[in-house]
Design a protein around this motif. Structure first.
Motif, PDB file in Angstrom:
ATOM      1  N   THR A  58     -12.654   4.815  -5.076  1.00 30.72           N
ATOM      2  CA  THR A  58     -12.232   3.704  -5.930  1.00 30.72           C
ATOM      3  C   THR A  58     -11.861   4.307  -7.272  1.00 30.72           C
ATOM      4  O   THR A  58     -12.466   5.301  -7.708  1.00 30.72           O
ATOM      5  CB  THR A  58     -13.342   2.655  -6.114  1.00 30.72           C
ATOM      6  N   CYS A  77      -3.286   6.347  -4.626  1.00 35.73           N
ATOM      7  CA  CYS A  77      -3.558   5.290  -5.598  1.00 35.73           C
ATOM      8  C   CYS A  77      -2.505   5.265  -6.709  1.00 35.73           C
ATOM      9  O   CYS A  77      -2.052   4.188  -7.109  1.00 35.73           O
ATOM     10  CB  CYS A  77      -4.943   5.482  -6.205  1.00 35.73           C
ATOM     11  N   CYS A 110      -7.865   0.452  -8.017  1.00 31.89           N
ATOM     12  CA  CYS A 110      -7.297   0.840  -6.736  1.00 31.89           C
ATOM     13  C   CYS A 110      -8.403   1.379  -5.834  1.00 31.89           C
ATOM     14  O   CYS A 110      -9.423   1.866  -6.319  1.00 31.89           O
ATOM     15  CB  CYS A 110      -6.242   1.918  -6.971  1.00 31.89           C
ATOM     16  N   GLU A 111      -8.180   1.270  -4.529  1.00 35.28           N
ATOM     17  CA  GLU A 111      -9.084   1.889  -3.572  1.00 35.28           C
ATOM     18  C   GLU A 111      -8.259   2.710  -2.600  1.00 35.28           C
ATOM     19  O   GLU A 111      -7.074   2.443  -2.397  1.00 35.28           O
ATOM     20  CB  GLU A 111      -9.908   0.839  -2.822  1.00 35.28           C
ATOM     21  N   THR A 171      -6.328  -3.206  -6.062  1.00 41.00           N
ATOM     22  CA  THR A 171      -7.271  -4.288  -5.798  1.00 41.00           C
ATOM     23  C   THR A 171      -7.405  -5.264  -6.964  1.00 41.00           C
ATOM     24  O   THR A 171      -8.023  -6.314  -6.813  1.00 41.00           O
ATOM     25  CB  THR A 171      -8.668  -3.721  -5.458  1.00 41.00           C
ATOM     26  N   ARG A 189      -4.474   1.246  -2.170  1.00 38.66           N
ATOM     27  CA  ARG A 189      -4.146  -0.166  -2.404  1.00 38.66           C
ATOM     28  C   ARG A 189      -4.651  -0.593  -3.772  1.00 38.66           C
ATOM     29  O   ARG A 189      -5.787  -0.277  -4.136  1.00 38.66           O
ATOM     30  CB  ARG A 189      -4.831  -1.058  -1.376  1.00 38.66           C
ATOM     31  N   HIS A 248       0.845  -1.194   0.000  1.00 42.16           N
ATOM     32  CA  HIS A 248       0.000   0.000   0.000  1.00 42.16           C
ATOM     33  C   HIS A 248       0.879   1.242   0.000  1.00 42.16           C
ATOM     34  O   HIS A 248       2.094   1.152   0.156  1.00 42.16           O
ATOM     35  CB  HIS A 248      -0.937   0.017   1.210  1.00 42.16           C
TER      36      HIS A 248
END
Length: 143
Positions: free
Chosen positions: A136, A70, A120-121, A111, A109, A39
């Motif tokens: 997101t 992100c 990514c979130e 995803t 992070r 992350h």
């Protein structure tokens, strides 16, 4: 930082890659990125220049730190030492609570996704761990 260091950052005692004043936006807003293998944390200490007319952190700044978290996470996911640049294709944001002071932490992070496109979130939390916003996004490899 020298231009040579901009794409590689420097490592801190925890092993995170640190990026500070890596871009013009980052330098003018005053945030710092800590890039870990799983992350990325973007840290911003709220000052008067970051507040809106209601004297709370401006929503656009919240979005910017989540977008940056992100983007760094996508770069790190794609290549060791955050070498591959990604651009934002879309970013959907939800604002949960206001924050007016202290240091916020945006965590990004990856995803899912593939070679050219990553999902990514992100979330932003206050110093007392209150959830401020979530996002997101879809990010595209730019090289």
């Amino acid at each position: 930082m020298t231009s040579e260091n901009k794409s590689h950052g420097r490592r801190d005692a925890d092993g995170a890659l640190i990026f500070q004043n890596d871009t013009g936006a980052q330098e003018s807003m005053g945030y710092m990125a800590r890039v870990y293998p799983e992350h990325t944390d973007v840290l911003l200490t709220i000052g008067p220049q970051h507040r809106n007319r209601r004297e709370v952190l401006h929503g656009g700044i919240i979005v910017t730190v989540m977008d940056s978290a992100c983007g760094y996470a996508c770069s790190r996911h794609a290549a060791e030492d955050a070498g591959i640049p990604f651009v934002t294709m879309s970013l959907t944001t939800n604002f949960i609570a206001p924050v007016a002071e202290g240091t916020i932490r945006a965590t990004g992070r990856v995803t899912g996704g593939g070679y050219k496109t990553l999902f990514c979130e992100a979330e932003v939390r206050s110093e007392d761990d209150r959830l401020i916003a979530t996002a997101t996004g879809v990010f595209k490899r730019s090289k």
